[in-house]
Design a protein around this motif. Structure first.
Motif, mmCIF file in Angstrom:
data_model
loop_
_atom_site.group_PDB
_atom_site.id
_atom_site.type_symbol
_atom_site.label_atom_id
_atom_site.label_comp_id
_atom_site.label_asym_id
_atom_site.label_seq_id
_atom_site.Cartn_x
_atom_site.Cartn_y
_atom_site.Cartn_z
ATOM 1 N N MET A 20 1.108 -1.663 -0.309
ATOM 2 C CA MET A 20 -0.413 0.135 -0.251
ATOM 3 C C MET A 20 0.770 1.501 -0.031
ATOM 4 N N MET A 21 0.879 2.240 -1.403
ATOM 5 C CA MET A 21 1.525 3.268 -0.969
ATOM 6 C C MET A 21 1.504 4.189 0.642
ATOM 7 N N SER A 22 2.371 4.511 1.089
ATOM 8 C CA SER A 22 2.128 5.042 1.672
ATOM 9 C C SER A 22 1.866 7.429 1.420
ATOM 10 N N LEU A 23 1.645 7.598 2.658
ATOM 11 C CA LEU A 23 0.907 8.717 2.280
ATOM 12 C C LEU A 23 2.438 9.930 1.702
ATOM 13 N N LEU A 24 1.978 10.719 0.529
ATOM 14 C CA LEU A 24 3.059 12.131 0.004
ATOM 15 C C LEU A 24 2.794 12.933 0.893
ATOM 16 N N PRO A 25 4.377 13.728 0.963
ATOM 17 C CA PRO A 25 4.357 15.171 2.142
ATOM 18 C C PRO A 25 2.854 16.089 1.721
ATOM 19 N N ASP A 26 2.521 15.633 0.571
ATOM 20 C CA ASP A 26 2.028 16.675 0.195
ATOM 21 C C ASP A 26 0.573 16.120 0.694
ATOM 22 N N ASP A 27 0.291 15.092 0.795
ATOM 23 C CA ASP A 27 -1.446 14.544 1.300
ATOM 24 C C ASP A 27 -1.280 15.115 2.512
ATOM 25 N N PHE A 28 0.216 14.515 2.761
ATOM 26 C CA PHE A 28 -0.062 14.696 4.889
ATOM 27 C C PHE A 28 -0.582 16.479 4.835
ATOM 28 N N ALA A 29 0.216 17.231 4.449
ATOM 29 C CA ALA A 29 0.075 18.249 4.427
ATOM 30 C C ALA A 29 -1.041 19.000 4.100
ATOM 31 N N TYR A 30 -2.350 18.821 3.602
ATOM 32 C CA TYR A 30 -3.437 18.631 3.496
ATOM 33 C C TYR A 30 -4.239 17.908 4.717
ATOM 34 N N LEU A 31 -3.755 16.557 4.774
ATOM 35 C CA LEU A 31 -4.220 16.147 6.112
ATOM 36 C C LEU A 31 -4.633 17.361 7.112
ATOM 37 N N ARG A 32 -3.698 17.328 8.402
ATOM 38 C CA ARG A 32 -4.004 18.456 8.585
ATOM 39 C C ARG A 32 -3.529 19.351 9.144
ATOM 40 N N GLN A 33 -4.227 20.301 7.343
ATOM 41 C CA GLN A 33 -4.950 21.582 7.403
ATOM 42 C C GLN A 33 -6.571 21.188 7.380
ATOM 43 N N ARG A 34 -7.089 20.090 7.083
ATOM 44 C CA ARG A 34 -8.635 19.532 7.584
ATOM 45 C C ARG A 34 -9.136 19.715 8.804
ATOM 46 N N VAL A 35 -7.792 18.716 9.108
ATOM 47 C CA VAL A 35 -8.345 18.091 10.752
ATOM 48 C C VAL A 35 -8.514 19.044 10.987
ATOM 49 N N LEU A 36 -7.246 20.142 11.320
ATOM 50 C CA LEU A 36 -6.947 21.243 12.098
ATOM 51 C C LEU A 36 -8.930 22.034 12.340
ATOM 52 N N ARG A 37 -8.949 22.241 10.878
ATOM 53 C CA ARG A 37 -9.684 23.011 10.952
ATOM 54 C C ARG A 37 -11.560 22.652 11.245
ATOM 55 N N ARG A 38 -11.222 21.136 11.223
ATOM 56 C CA ARG A 38 -12.618 20.317 11.549
ATOM 57 C C ARG A 38 -12.825 20.061 13.388
ATOM 58 N N SER A 39 -11.297 19.943 13.744
ATOM 59 C CA SER A 39 -11.695 18.995 14.871
ATOM 60 C C SER A 39 -10.610 19.822 15.937
ATOM 61 N N GLY A 40 -9.204 20.678 15.147
ATOM 62 C CA GLY A 40 -9.048 21.754 16.612
ATOM 63 C C GLY A 40 -7.698 20.176 16.311
ATOM 64 N N LEU A 41 -7.565 19.327 15.828
ATOM 65 C CA LEU A 41 -6.425 17.401 16.140
ATOM 66 C C LEU A 41 -5.249 18.520 15.531
ATOM 67 N N VAL A 42 -4.608 18.605 16.027
ATOM 68 C CA VAL A 42 -2.941 19.301 15.811
ATOM 69 C C VAL A 42 -2.047 17.552 15.348
ATOM 70 N N LEU A 43 -1.506 17.259 14.021
ATOM 71 C CA LEU A 43 -1.034 16.103 13.313
ATOM 72 C C LEU A 43 -0.190 16.577 13.578
ATOM 73 N N GLU A 44 1.479 15.732 14.389
ATOM 74 C CA GLU A 44 2.668 16.447 14.442
ATOM 75 C C GLU A 44 3.478 15.651 13.486
ATOM 76 N N PRO A 45 4.163 15.566 12.437
ATOM 77 C CA PRO A 45 4.872 15.834 11.459
ATOM 78 C C PRO A 45 5.182 14.126 12.160
ATOM 79 N N ASP A 46 5.527 14.019 13.050
ATOM 80 C CA ASP A 46 6.175 12.127 13.593
ATOM 81 C C ASP A 46 4.741 11.603 13.578
ATOM 82 N N THR A 47 3.386 11.513 13.602
ATOM 83 C CA THR A 47 2.764 10.792 13.282
ATOM 84 C C THR A 47 2.073 10.027 12.240
#
Length: 275
Positions: free
Chosen positions: A1-28
């Protein structure tokens, strides 16, 4: 299974922060991939990059936030908190509310319901559910799936043995074919409602006690401060806020003062910050 690309992870961080306040750190990275895999399979997608592409084009952000949320909990989690509630906080509040005989409690981020039901059992043990008091426990969570499950008040063998004494299990639960279910007496005062703490909290009658435990550790400072301001507006001037043991104390500018009760910290609105 293909891992998350850096751009994809950055997008997820932004969407999740806006939706739930959850901060996804780089080591997650690994944790995020693990928690998103079931959603990827539900959507019948070949890999996580395809899932992120779907998320960019379709409104799946609630399901994304729910997939990444941590709903780990237990009955009577952090026992000293409930001991302080039973011996000190609750008697003090009852003495102040004897005229109205009304008690309102808010359990924010209630997950699968163990916390509000633990509060309700504590009140039941004190006789408050049968002595003419009006008791309301509002239990909220941004996850609609968690709310649906909490309303059912059914728990498996592992869950029922986490935090509950044999006496409480016997007194307030009955065994069914697919697990254990909480008694109607304890379920009745608890009202479950979906609520995202990132949104404005509806103004209602002030509450006496707010449980906001083990959720702010995932937020950044601006989110934390905004939510504390909303919580303060919901509290009676002589009410209490209780946080998780690992969470930082509210700052002076957040409008709370710390009170040590037994082994636990409880917070009350400072007079200058009370609306």
């Amino acid at each position: 299974m293909m891992s998350l690309l850096p751009d994809d992870f950055a997008y997820l961080r932004q969407r999740v922060l806006r939706r739930s306040g959850l901060v996804l750190e780089p080591d997650t990275y690994a944790l995020v991939e693990t928690r998103l895999t079931p959603l990827m399979r539900e959507e019948r997608l070949p890999d996580l990059s395809a899932l992120v592409a779907r998320l960019r084009s379709q409104p799946l952000h609630q399901r994304l936030a729910e997939a990444l949320a941590n709903h780990e909990t237990a009955f009577f989690r952090d026992a000293p908190v409930f001991e302080a509630l039973r011996t000190t906080v609750l008697p003090g509040l009852l003495a102040k509310r004897v005229r109205t005989r009304t008690l309102r409690i808010w359990c924010a981020a209630c997950a699968y319901g163990q916390e509000p039901y633990s509060v309700a059992m504590t009140l039941a043990e004190a006789g408050l559910l049968i002595t003419g008091w009006t008791v309301r426990i509002l239990a909220t969570d941004f996850s609609t799936r968690a709310i649906v499950r909490a309303c059912e008040a059914r728990y498996d063998a592992k869950e029922i043995h986490r935090g509950l004494t044999p006496q409480l299990r016997q007194r307030y639960f009955h065994q069914e074919r697919d697990g254990w279910r909480l008694s109607e007496q304890v379920r009745k005062p608890v009202e479950f409602r979906p609520l995202n703490l990132m949104d404005d909290v509806p103004r209602e009658a002030p509450v006496d006690l707010v449980f906001l435990r083990n959720v702010m550790i995932y937020w950044d400072a601006p989110t934390r401060r905004a939510v504390l301001a909303r919580v303060r507006r919901m509290l009676h001037a002589d009410g209490y806020l209780v946080l998780g043991a690992a969470e930082a104390s509210p700052l002076v500018e957040d409008g709370f003062t710390r009170h040590l009760i037994g082994q636990t910290s409880w917070y009350r609105p400072t007079p200058a910050a009370t609306p």
